[in-house]
Motif scaffolding. Structure first.
Motif, PDB file in Angstrom:
ATOM      1  N   SER A 189       0.832  -1.206   0.000  1.00 10.61           N
ATOM      2  CA  SER A 189       0.000   0.000   0.000  1.00 10.61           C
ATOM      3  C   SER A 189       0.873   1.265   0.000  1.00 10.61           C
ATOM      4  O   SER A 189       0.527   2.260  -0.634  1.00 10.61           O
ATOM      5  CB  SER A 189      -0.971   0.003   1.179  1.00 10.61           C
ATOM      6  OG  SER A 189      -0.296   0.088   2.398  1.00 10.61           O
ATOM      7  N   GLU A 190       2.004   1.226   0.681  1.00 11.44           N
ATOM      8  CA  GLU A 190       2.933   2.359   0.653  1.00 11.44           C
ATOM      9  C   GLU A 190       3.531   2.543  -0.743  1.00 11.44           C
ATOM     10  O   GLU A 190       3.707   3.669  -1.214  1.00 11.44           O
ATOM     11  CB  GLU A 190       4.048   2.147   1.679  1.00 11.44           C
ATOM     12  CG  GLU A 190       3.572   2.196   3.111  1.00 11.44           C
ATOM     13  CD  GLU A 190       4.611   1.705   4.104  1.00 11.44           C
ATOM     14  OE1 GLU A 190       5.729   1.337   3.681  1.00 11.44           O
ATOM     15  OE2 GLU A 190       4.296   1.674   5.302  1.00 11.44           O
ATOM     16  N   LEU A 191       3.812   1.436  -1.412  1.00 12.41           N
ATOM     17  CA  LEU A 191       4.370   1.503  -2.756  1.00 12.41           C
ATOM     18  C   LEU A 191       3.374   2.056  -3.767  1.00 12.41           C
ATOM     19  O   LEU A 191       3.758   2.728  -4.725  1.00 12.41           O
ATOM     20  CB  LEU A 191       4.855   0.120  -3.192  1.00 12.41           C
ATOM     21  CG  LEU A 191       6.115  -0.384  -2.501  1.00 12.41           C
ATOM     22  CD1 LEU A 191       6.350  -1.848  -2.816  1.00 12.41           C
ATOM     23  CD2 LEU A 191       7.317   0.451  -2.900  1.00 12.41           C
ATOM     24  N   VAL A 192       2.082   1.798  -3.556  1.00  9.47           N
ATOM     25  CA  VAL A 192       1.062   2.348  -4.451  1.00  9.47           C
ATOM     26  C   VAL A 192       1.091   3.869  -4.379  1.00  9.47           C
ATOM     27  O   VAL A 192       1.027   4.552  -5.407  1.00  9.47           O
ATOM     28  CB  VAL A 192      -0.341   1.792  -4.103  1.00  9.47           C
ATOM     29  CG1 VAL A 192      -1.422   2.541  -4.852  1.00  9.47           C
ATOM     30  CG2 VAL A 192      -0.414   0.316  -4.419  1.00  9.47           C
ATOM     31  N   THR A 193       1.217   4.401  -3.184  1.00  7.75           N
ATOM     32  CA  THR A 193       1.318   5.855  -3.020  1.00  7.75           C
ATOM     33  C   THR A 193       2.543   6.383  -3.758  1.00  7.75           C
ATOM     34  O   THR A 193       2.466   7.391  -4.469  1.00  7.75           O
ATOM     35  CB  THR A 193       1.408   6.223  -1.529  1.00  7.75           C
ATOM     36  OG1 THR A 193       0.268   5.703  -0.849  1.00  7.75           O
ATOM     37  CG2 THR A 193       1.486   7.720  -1.334  1.00  7.75           C
ATOM     38  N   ASP A 194       3.665   5.691  -3.611  1.00  8.49           N
ATOM     39  CA  ASP A 194       4.884   6.096  -4.313  1.00  8.49           C
ATOM     40  C   ASP A 194       4.695   6.044  -5.827  1.00  8.49           C
ATOM     41  O   ASP A 194       5.204   6.899  -6.551  1.00  8.49           O
ATOM     42  CB  ASP A 194       6.065   5.205  -3.913  1.00  8.49           C
ATOM     43  CG  ASP A 194       6.478   5.378  -2.470  1.00  8.49           C
ATOM     44  OD1 ASP A 194       6.068   6.379  -1.838  1.00  8.49           O
ATOM     45  OD2 ASP A 194       7.214   4.505  -1.957  1.00  8.49           O
ATOM     46  N   LEU A 195       3.956   5.033  -6.293  1.00  8.42           N
ATOM     47  CA  LEU A 195       3.742   4.882  -7.725  1.00  8.42           C
ATOM     48  C   LEU A 195       2.933   6.038  -8.293  1.00  8.42           C
ATOM     49  O   LEU A 195       3.206   6.516  -9.391  1.00  8.42           O
ATOM     50  CB  LEU A 195       3.044   3.552  -8.017  1.00  8.42           C
ATOM     51  CG  LEU A 195       2.883   3.166  -9.479  1.00  8.42           C
ATOM     52  CD1 LEU A 195       4.244   3.029 -10.147  1.00  8.42           C
ATOM     53  CD2 LEU A 195       2.098   1.870  -9.595  1.00  8.42           C
ATOM     54  N   TYR A 196       1.936   6.498  -7.558  1.00  4.44           N
ATOM     55  CA  TYR A 196       1.138   7.645  -8.006  1.00  4.44           C
ATOM     56  C   TYR A 196       2.025   8.877  -8.226  1.00  4.44           C
ATOM     57  O   TYR A 196       1.789   9.667  -9.133  1.00  4.44           O
ATOM     58  CB  TYR A 196       0.060   7.997  -6.977  1.00  4.44           C
ATOM     59  CG  TYR A 196      -1.241   7.266  -7.160  1.00  4.44           C
ATOM     60  CD1 TYR A 196      -2.101   7.569  -8.204  1.00  4.44           C
ATOM     61  CD2 TYR A 196      -1.627   6.271  -6.271  1.00  4.44           C
ATOM     62  CE1 TYR A 196      -3.307   6.907  -8.361  1.00  4.44           C
ATOM     63  CE2 TYR A 196      -2.829   5.603  -6.419  1.00  4.44           C
ATOM     64  CZ  TYR A 196      -3.660   5.925  -7.462  1.00  4.44           C
ATOM     65  OH  TYR A 196      -4.854   5.266  -7.620  1.00  4.44           O
ATOM     66  N   LEU A 197       3.051   9.029  -7.402  1.00  2.66           N
ATOM     67  CA  LEU A 197       3.892  10.226  -7.444  1.00  2.66           C
ATOM     68  C   LEU A 197       5.124  10.086  -8.329  1.00  2.66           C
ATOM     69  O   LEU A 197       5.724  11.097  -8.705  1.00  2.66           O
ATOM     70  CB  LEU A 197       4.337  10.576  -6.018  1.00  2.66           C
ATOM     71  CG  LEU A 197       3.204  10.823  -5.016  1.00  2.66           C
ATOM     72  CD1 LEU A 197       3.773  10.974  -3.618  1.00  2.66           C
ATOM     73  CD2 LEU A 197       2.376  12.028  -5.412  1.00  2.66           C
ATOM     74  N   ALA A 222       6.880  -7.396  -4.210  1.00  4.42           N
ATOM     75  CA  ALA A 222       5.897  -7.536  -3.121  1.00  4.42           C
ATOM     76  C   ALA A 222       4.754  -8.448  -3.540  1.00  4.42           C
ATOM     77  O   ALA A 222       4.290  -9.271  -2.739  1.00  4.42           O
ATOM     78  CB  ALA A 222       5.367  -6.157  -2.721  1.00  4.42           C
ATOM     79  N   LEU A 223       4.309  -8.320  -4.777  1.00  2.75           N
ATOM     80  CA  LEU A 223       3.224  -9.176  -5.262  1.00  2.75           C
ATOM     81  C   LEU A 223       3.667 -10.634  -5.352  1.00  2.75           C
ATOM     82  O   LEU A 223       2.882 -11.545  -5.068  1.00  2.75           O
ATOM     83  CB  LEU A 223       2.725  -8.678  -6.619  1.00  2.75           C
ATOM     84  CG  LEU A 223       2.019  -7.329  -6.610  1.00  2.75           C
ATOM     85  CD1 LEU A 223       1.733  -6.867  -8.030  1.00  2.75           C
ATOM     86  CD2 LEU A 223       0.743  -7.375  -5.789  1.00  2.75           C
ATOM     87  N   GLU A 224       4.919 -10.846  -5.718  1.00  2.64           N
ATOM     88  CA  GLU A 224       5.444 -12.214  -5.763  1.00  2.64           C
ATOM     89  C   GLU A 224       5.508 -12.809  -4.360  1.00  2.64           C
ATOM     90  O   GLU A 224       5.218 -13.989  -4.164  1.00  2.64           O
ATOM     91  CB  GLU A 224       6.817 -12.237  -6.426  1.00  2.64           C
ATOM     92  CG  GLU A 224       6.758 -11.997  -7.920  1.00  2.64           C
ATOM     93  CD  GLU A 224       8.116 -11.802  -8.565  1.00  2.64           C
ATOM     94  OE1 GLU A 224       9.125 -11.615  -7.837  1.00  2.64           O
ATOM     95  OE2 GLU A 224       8.165 -11.814  -9.806  1.00  2.64           O
ATOM     96  N   LYS A 225       5.879 -12.002  -3.366  1.00  7.80           N
ATOM     97  CA  LYS A 225       5.907 -12.486  -1.981  1.00  7.80           C
ATOM     98  C   LYS A 225       4.515 -12.864  -1.504  1.00  7.80           C
ATOM     99  O   LYS A 225       4.350 -13.764  -0.679  1.00  7.80           O
ATOM    100  CB  LYS A 225       6.482 -11.417  -1.050  1.00  7.80           C
ATOM    101  CG  LYS A 225       7.969 -11.336  -1.052  1.00  7.80           C
ATOM    102  CD  LYS A 225       8.454 -10.347  -0.020  1.00  7.80           C
ATOM    103  CE  LYS A 225       9.956 -10.217  -0.045  1.00  7.80           C
ATOM    104  NZ  LYS A 225      10.433  -9.253   0.943  1.00  7.80           N
ATOM    105  N   LEU A 226       3.496 -12.155  -2.016  1.00  8.98           N
ATOM    106  CA  LEU A 226       2.114 -12.459  -1.657  1.00  8.98           C
ATOM    107  C   LEU A 226       1.553 -13.612  -2.484  1.00  8.98           C
ATOM    108  O   LEU A 226       0.386 -13.961  -2.355  1.00  8.98           O
ATOM    109  CB  LEU A 226       1.238 -11.211  -1.828  1.00  8.98           C
ATOM    110  CG  LEU A 226       1.506 -10.104  -0.829  1.00  8.98           C
ATOM    111  CD1 LEU A 226       0.795  -8.820  -1.242  1.00  8.98           C
ATOM    112  CD2 LEU A 226       1.057 -10.527   0.563  1.00  8.98           C
TER     113      LEU A 226
END
Length: 86
Positions: free
Chosen positions: A29-37, A53-57
């Motif tokens: 969720s923190e990375l999504v914020t970074d991606l927007y910016l 992160a998605l691979e870890k999940l």
């Protein structure tokens, strides 16, 4: 000779693995914020972290590839909401 972990250290390790999915979701969720910016090279680097992160999940590789090809932060944000709900 292998070093034995103390009881305290063993509990920390056990709790980390017990909460690993929640930790990964928080990071995502923190990375999504970074991606927007992010723009340019920073955006590519952020996508690399998101894919990891998605691979870890343990998300299916085809779904990860689809998200990456779309390059849409909103789709990743919706996925995070879906994963947190389920």
């Amino acid at each position: 000779m292998a070093k034995q972990n103390s009881k305290y250290q063993q509990n920390i390790i056990k709790n980390y693995y017990k909460n690993r999915e929640a930790i990964s979701l928080q990071r995502l969720s923190e990375l999504v914020t970074d991606l927007y910016l992010a723009e340019g090279k920073a955006r590519e680097k952020t996508w690399g972290y998101i894919v990891a992160a998605l691979e870890k999940l343990e998300l299916p590789p085809d779904r990860i590839q689809h998200l990456r090809q779309q390059d849409n932060p909103q789709l990743v944000a919706q996925l995070v909401e879906e994963l947190m709900a389920g």
